[in-house]
Design a protein around this motif. Structure first.
Motif, PDB file in Angstrom:
ATOM      1  N   PHE A  40       0.487  -1.341  -0.268  1.00  0.00           N
ATOM      2  CA  PHE A  40       0.496  -0.004  -0.251  1.00  0.00           C
ATOM      3  C   PHE A  40       0.568   1.070   0.086  1.00  0.00           C
ATOM      4  O   PHE A  40       0.703   2.336  -0.152  1.00  0.00           O
ATOM      5  CB  PHE A  40      -1.191  -0.162   1.296  1.00  0.00           C
ATOM      6  N   ASP A  41       2.017   0.763   0.444  1.00  0.00           N
ATOM      7  CA  ASP A  41       3.064   2.443   0.637  1.00  0.00           C
ATOM      8  C   ASP A  41       2.522   3.018  -1.051  1.00  0.00           C
ATOM      9  O   ASP A  41       3.804   4.493  -0.822  1.00  0.00           O
ATOM     10  CB  ASP A  41       4.423   2.392   1.484  1.00  0.00           C
ATOM     11  N   THR A  42       3.656   1.731  -1.424  1.00  0.00           N
ATOM     12  CA  THR A  42       3.322   2.301  -3.203  1.00  0.00           C
ATOM     13  C   THR A  42       3.046   2.246  -3.758  1.00  0.00           C
ATOM     14  O   THR A  42       2.977   1.930  -5.038  1.00  0.00           O
ATOM     15  CB  THR A  42       4.633   1.677  -3.477  1.00  0.00           C
ATOM     16  N   GLU A  43       1.859   1.246  -3.785  1.00  0.00           N
ATOM     17  CA  GLU A  43       0.347   1.254  -4.295  1.00  0.00           C
ATOM     18  C   GLU A  43       0.846   0.353  -5.331  1.00  0.00           C
ATOM     19  O   GLU A  43       0.121   0.723  -6.646  1.00  0.00           O
ATOM     20  CB  GLU A  43      -0.528   3.071  -5.190  1.00  0.00           C
ATOM     21  N   THR A  44       1.891  -0.686  -5.493  1.00  0.00           N
ATOM     22  CA  THR A  44       1.748  -1.641  -6.115  1.00  0.00           C
ATOM     23  C   THR A  44       2.042  -3.232  -6.246  1.00  0.00           C
ATOM     24  O   THR A  44       1.779  -3.701  -4.738  1.00  0.00           O
ATOM     25  CB  THR A  44       3.670  -1.353  -7.014  1.00  0.00           C
ATOM     26  N   PHE A  45       1.343  -3.307  -6.712  1.00  0.00           N
ATOM     27  CA  PHE A  45       1.224  -5.585  -6.310  1.00  0.00           C
ATOM     28  C   PHE A  45       2.611  -6.331  -7.222  1.00  0.00           C
ATOM     29  O   PHE A  45       3.109  -5.307  -7.700  1.00  0.00           O
ATOM     30  CB  PHE A  45       0.473  -6.169  -7.525  1.00  0.00           C
ATOM     31  N   LEU A  46       3.111  -7.020  -6.022  1.00  0.00           N
ATOM     32  CA  LEU A  46       4.358  -7.380  -6.355  1.00  0.00           C
ATOM     33  C   LEU A  46       3.537  -9.132  -6.605  1.00  0.00           C
ATOM     34  O   LEU A  46       3.107  -9.724  -5.515  1.00  0.00           O
ATOM     35  CB  LEU A  46       5.570  -7.651  -5.340  1.00  0.00           C
ATOM     36  N   LEU A  47       4.164  -9.344  -8.000  1.00  0.00           N
ATOM     37  CA  LEU A  47       3.150 -10.737  -8.706  1.00  0.00           C
ATOM     38  C   LEU A  47       4.831 -11.799  -8.066  1.00  0.00           C
ATOM     39  O   LEU A  47       6.057 -10.794  -9.044  1.00  0.00           O
ATOM     40  CB  LEU A  47       3.470 -10.678  -9.871  1.00  0.00           C
ATOM     41  N   THR A  48       5.055 -12.928  -7.795  1.00  0.00           N
ATOM     42  CA  THR A  48       6.320 -13.824  -7.978  1.00  0.00           C
ATOM     43  C   THR A  48       5.487 -15.103  -8.320  1.00  0.00           C
ATOM     44  O   THR A  48       5.026 -15.687  -8.110  1.00  0.00           O
ATOM     45  CB  THR A  48       6.400 -13.834  -5.996  1.00  0.00           C
ATOM     46  N   TYR A  49       6.583 -15.190  -9.190  1.00  0.00           N
ATOM     47  CA  TYR A  49       6.340 -16.452 -10.162  1.00  0.00           C
ATOM     48  C   TYR A  49       7.203 -17.830  -8.964  1.00  0.00           C
ATOM     49  O   TYR A  49       8.785 -18.171  -9.073  1.00  0.00           O
ATOM     50  CB  TYR A  49       6.526 -16.878 -11.604  1.00  0.00           C
ATOM     51  N   LYS A  50       6.381 -18.460  -8.809  1.00  0.00           N
ATOM     52  CA  LYS A  50       6.699 -19.215  -7.146  1.00  0.00           C
ATOM     53  C   LYS A  50       8.459 -20.266  -8.026  1.00  0.00           C
ATOM     54  O   LYS A  50       9.238 -20.892  -7.770  1.00  0.00           O
ATOM     55  CB  LYS A  50       6.466 -20.454  -6.872  1.00  0.00           C
ATOM     56  N   GLU A  51       8.202 -20.571  -9.165  1.00  0.00           N
ATOM     57  CA  GLU A  51       8.915 -21.801  -9.171  1.00  0.00           C
ATOM     58  C   GLU A  51      10.778 -21.148  -9.419  1.00  0.00           C
ATOM     59  O   GLU A  51      11.481 -21.846  -9.189  1.00  0.00           O
ATOM     60  CB  GLU A  51       9.044 -22.338 -11.162  1.00  0.00           C
ATOM     61  N   THR A  52      10.813 -20.189 -10.260  1.00  0.00           N
ATOM     62  CA  THR A  52      11.718 -19.459 -10.367  1.00  0.00           C
ATOM     63  C   THR A  52      12.373 -18.231  -9.433  1.00  0.00           C
ATOM     64  O   THR A  52      13.201 -17.378  -9.564  1.00  0.00           O
ATOM     65  CB  THR A  52      11.941 -18.766 -11.592  1.00  0.00           C
ATOM     66  N   GLU A  53      11.271 -17.952  -8.727  1.00  0.00           N
ATOM     67  CA  GLU A  53      11.101 -16.929  -7.607  1.00  0.00           C
ATOM     68  C   GLU A  53      11.474 -15.522  -8.684  1.00  0.00           C
ATOM     69  O   GLU A  53      11.543 -14.469  -7.760  1.00  0.00           O
ATOM     70  CB  GLU A  53      12.541 -16.448  -6.794  1.00  0.00           C
ATOM     71  N   GLN A  54      11.342 -15.495  -9.777  1.00  0.00           N
ATOM     72  CA  GLN A  54      11.142 -14.114 -10.076  1.00  0.00           C
ATOM     73  C   GLN A  54      10.093 -13.106 -10.196  1.00  0.00           C
ATOM     74  O   GLN A  54       8.598 -13.764  -9.203  1.00  0.00           O
ATOM     75  CB  GLN A  54      11.067 -14.183 -11.980  1.00  0.00           C
ATOM     76  N   ALA A  55      10.198 -11.828  -9.883  1.00  0.00           N
ATOM     77  CA  ALA A  55       8.617 -11.388  -9.167  1.00  0.00           C
ATOM     78  C   ALA A  55       8.607 -10.251 -10.202  1.00  0.00           C
ATOM     79  O   ALA A  55      10.205  -9.299 -10.790  1.00  0.00           O
ATOM     80  CB  ALA A  55       9.643 -10.352  -7.850  1.00  0.00           C
ATOM     81  N   LYS A  56       7.440  -9.187 -10.485  1.00  0.00           N
ATOM     82  CA  LYS A  56       6.769  -8.193 -11.080  1.00  0.00           C
ATOM     83  C   LYS A  56       6.322  -7.166 -10.073  1.00  0.00           C
ATOM     84  O   LYS A  56       5.176  -8.069  -9.288  1.00  0.00           O
ATOM     85  CB  LYS A  56       6.682  -8.758 -12.312  1.00  0.00           C
ATOM     86  N   ARG A  57       6.838  -6.602 -10.760  1.00  0.00           N
ATOM     87  CA  ARG A  57       5.710  -5.371  -9.760  1.00  0.00           C
ATOM     88  C   ARG A  57       4.275  -4.694 -11.244  1.00  0.00           C
ATOM     89  O   ARG A  57       4.947  -4.525 -12.120  1.00  0.00           O
ATOM     90  CB  ARG A  57       6.482  -3.783  -9.551  1.00  0.00           C
ATOM     91  N   TYR A  58       3.674  -4.636 -10.424  1.00  0.00           N
ATOM     92  CA  TYR A  58       2.156  -4.086 -11.374  1.00  0.00           C
ATOM     93  C   TYR A  58       1.768  -2.779 -10.841  1.00  0.00           C
ATOM     94  O   TYR A  58       1.362  -2.908  -9.525  1.00  0.00           O
ATOM     95  CB  TYR A  58       1.063  -5.087 -11.374  1.00  0.00           C
ATOM     96  N   THR A  59       1.014  -1.804 -11.387  1.00  0.00           N
ATOM     97  CA  THR A  59      -0.301  -0.353 -11.185  1.00  0.00           C
ATOM     98  C   THR A  59      -1.293  -1.021 -11.378  1.00  0.00           C
ATOM     99  O   THR A  59      -2.459  -0.373 -10.549  1.00  0.00           O
ATOM    100  CB  THR A  59       1.051   0.735 -11.043  1.00  0.00           C
TER     101      THR A  59
END
Length: 79
Positions: A40-59
């Motif tokens: 909530f502080d940055t108003e972003t979602f963090l999506l993590t792909y569990k197999e690779t632990e790669q993360a992407k941010r979305y607004t």
């Protein structure tokens, strides 16, 4: 899982932003494949792909829901 269901889940995270809600999505064989947390502080979602632990941010919540739906539909179905 439908786009509308995913969107509703993501909106819950925004509505309860003072709480830490982590949604984990599972494949047909019950392996965790994705997790989503809302910052909530940055108003972003963090999506993590569990197999690779790669993360992407979305607004953009709609883009995130669309990407989750597309990813889940690509998972192999249990026969």
């Amino acid at each position: 899982m439908s786009f509308d269901t995913i969107l509703r889940m993501l909106k819950t995270q925004v509505d309860f932003k003072e709480s830490e809600i982590i949604h984990t999505f599972y494949s047909e064989d019950q392996r965790p494949v994705l997790s989503v947390i809302y910052h909530f502080d940055t108003e972003t979602f963090l999506l993590t792909y569990k197999e690779t632990e790669q993360a992407k941010r979305y607004t953009d919540i709609n883009k995130l829901a669309d990407n989750i739906e597309r990813y889940l539909n690509q998972q192999p179905l249990e026969i």
